[in-house]
Write an enzyme that holds these catalytic residues in place. Sequence first.
Site, short mmCIF file in Angstrom:
data_model
loop_
_atom_site.label_atom_id
_atom_site.label_comp_id
_atom_site.label_asym_id
_atom_site.label_seq_id
_atom_site.Cartn_x
_atom_site.Cartn_y
_atom_site.Cartn_z
N GLU A 56 31.45 34.22 5.56
CA GLU A 56 30.64 34.36 4.37
C GLU A 56 31.17 33.33 3.37
OE1 GLU A 56 30.56 38.30 2.66
OE2 GLU A 56 29.32 37.58 1.00
N ARG A 291 42.56 42.00 13.86
CA ARG A 291 42.71 40.90 12.91
C ARG A 291 44.17 40.52 12.79
NH1 ARG A 291 39.35 41.80 8.70
NH2 ARG A 291 40.41 40.39 7.32
N LYS A 301 40.45 38.32 0.54
CA LYS A 301 39.86 37.31 -0.35
C LYS A 301 40.00 37.73 -1.80
CE LYS A 301 36.41 35.45 2.75
NZ LYS A 301 35.10 35.80 3.27
P1 ATP Z 1 36.80 39.62 3.34
O1 ATP Z 1 38.22 39.49 2.86
O2 ATP Z 1 35.80 39.17 2.33
O3 ATP Z 1 36.46 40.90 4.05
P2 ATP Z 1 36.30 38.53 5.95
O4 ATP Z 1 37.59 38.62 6.62
O5 ATP Z 1 35.24 39.48 6.31
O6 ATP Z 1 36.65 38.49 4.43
P3 ATP Z 1 34.46 36.44 6.69
O7 ATP Z 1 34.20 35.19 5.96
O8 ATP Z 1 33.36 37.41 6.83
O9 ATP Z 1 35.73 37.06 6.01
O10 ATP Z 1 35.09 36.12 8.11
C1 ATP Z 1 34.56 35.22 9.05
C2 ATP Z 1 35.06 35.54 10.42
O11 ATP Z 1 36.48 35.46 10.46
C3 ATP Z 1 34.68 36.94 10.83
O12 ATP Z 1 34.16 36.90 12.15
C4 ATP Z 1 35.96 37.71 10.75
O13 ATP Z 1 36.00 38.72 11.71
C5 ATP Z 1 37.03 36.63 11.02
N1 ATP Z 1 38.27 36.99 10.35
C6 ATP Z 1 38.46 37.18 9.04
N2 ATP Z 1 39.72 37.55 8.77
C7 ATP Z 1 40.38 37.58 9.96
C8 ATP Z 1 41.71 37.90 10.36
N3 ATP Z 1 42.64 38.24 9.47
N4 ATP Z 1 42.02 37.83 11.66
C9 ATP Z 1 41.09 37.47 12.56
N5 ATP Z 1 39.81 37.17 12.26
C10 ATP Z 1 39.45 37.22 10.98
MG MG Z 2 33.22 39.64 6.04
#
Ligand code: ATP
Ligand code: MG
Length: 584
Positions: A56, A291, A301
């Site tokens: 996003e 994650r 974020k």
């Molecule tokens: P927020 O902190 O806003 O929840 P988010 O982690 O959902 O952020 P996105 O921009 O939606 O952020 O993430 C893009 C992709 O990266 C998604 O498929 C998410 O699953 C993956 N992702 C985000 N954080 C991690 C993490 N810590 N480890 C592995 N994959 C991640």
């Molecule tokens: Mg997200």
Amino acid sequence: MTAQNAPHFIRALVEQDLAAGRLAGRQWAGFPSDARQSASCPRDDPAALRTRFPPEPNGYLHIGHAKSICLNFGLARDYGGRCHMRFDDTNPVKEDQEYVDAILDTVRWLGYDWKDTQEDNLYHASDYFEAFYACAEYLIEAGHAYVDELPPQELRRRRGTLTQPGEDSPYRARPAGESLARFRAMRAGAHPEGSMVLRARIDMASPNLNLRDPTLYRIRFAEHHRTANRWCIYPMYDYAHPISDALENITHSLCTLEFEDHRPFYDWLLERLAEGGFLRRPLPQQTEFARLNLYYTVTSKRKLQELVSSARVRGWDDPRMPTLVGLRRRGYTPESIQRFCERIGVSKAAQWVDPSVLDGALRDDLESRAPRACAVIDPVDLLIENWPEGAREACEAPWHPQHPEWGRRRMHCSQKLWIERDDVRSAASKGFFRVFPGNRVRLRYAFVIECTGVDLDEAGAVVRVRARYFHDSRSGTPGADVYKVKGNIHWVSQDEAIGATVHLYDSLFTHPQSESAEADWLTLLNPRSLATVCAWLEPSLCTAAAGAHFQFERLGYFVADRIDHTAENPVFQRTCTLRQAAGA
Ligand code: ATP
Ligand code: MG
């Protein structure tokens, strides 16, 4: 087995799918499309599988995203597939073009591309707004969705809890025609925000809360960074994401474990839309993995944003940040981050990783390819009392001990040198073999010296070291090995040293799981996360280009800052120290 193809459960799943022929015979129009569009130009998908990286655009990417990028792009690379770069830009409020540009730049920097000679797979979920809308009208007509006009708090209350079933809304039973008219009026801007939503009609008693008639659309009079004011209704993530995957012919939709409970809705929605002839089969399959969490930092974020906006760090690319722009500025290479991601693996078990694993990956990458140089980061004066005043002796050192073809660097030994404060003690102590009165050490690539005295200030700090040198002890000359010494220290000559600003880092937080702390997380910031020092560099570094990596002998890996470094004002970041503490 190399780190490049370390096995994990998702690789196993992909291999099974390929072996069983489950991915064969899929149609791909050459662009994202629904079932009708792809039927009009039927072609076999040239990609063995399709994955996607769907951020996003509401912030900068961090090390956790790198895990997802390496996984998705890595699978596509290894199995003859394609990985799509998709912006999940369905929430107009928090998104911005600044983030879009930074994300694209970072993914490319990490070494991946969504574009090749045949395909350019850069997509935006906002391009599918019409398709999402058409699907919603179909769901309403087929009895799978309805417009609910309950006030938001009442909607929430009726959702129930983990132990109590939900309650039907009085609007649940309204005729499809009425919902459709309302939904069209919502789109036309006839109703205020919060006055109504579109919901799926599934099961208010489901033990899975995500199946209790989840919201599909809400009203938002907000300007979207790509579609401006064309829409005032926006789809929910859980609705937009599966449809985006299906339109793009994604075979493996990989996401983090929080979405496990959302999978039944993912499947429900795609099944309904495939039944209705909107989507082609086979449908994408969602698979979840754990994650990545790093100790001593935060990756949420919201928290990263707060560190930036409260100026506790210097920006998104502050070298202490776990953002990929921060890691890049700190000097971590794309190869080291890829290596790190291969090494930590992919599984469903909660994953907390120590930052030393990243440092290990960086050392493994740079050991064989970073040129060597000498720098003194905490300088103390060394006076060689028997050195003829004004005399200089040229000394040479290899740019890299394993790459003689890279040639040699030149420096001059002279009467006054800078040496490292840490290499000096005012008296002998157990296990210490470097500079103290009466002891002999070798100045790397130069002569053996014997310390004749250490001058201290009133506080007991060393202000000057005095020594004498042995003119027949020069490195590489016959007889030099007669001098047996245990210490071998680096130095730079005062008459040719280059002054530089060097930033040294410690972890951003003092607590390993600062990510899990809530209210008081900012109190866990490490006040000593940054130390900026004035260092002296050997003269060959005058040609260092911004962004160039070096191993400063005995001190670690450093990078010439990609933004601030110039030949006139050199600025270096320490990426990490060497594996072992400086030689005894
Ligand atoms: P927020 O902190 O806003 O929840 P988010 O982690 O959902 O952020 P996105 O921009 O939606 O952020 O993430 C893009 C992709 O990266 C998604 O498929 C998410 O699953 C993956 N992702 C985000 N954080 C991690 C993490 N810590 N480890 C592995 N994959 C991640
Ligand atoms: Mg997200």
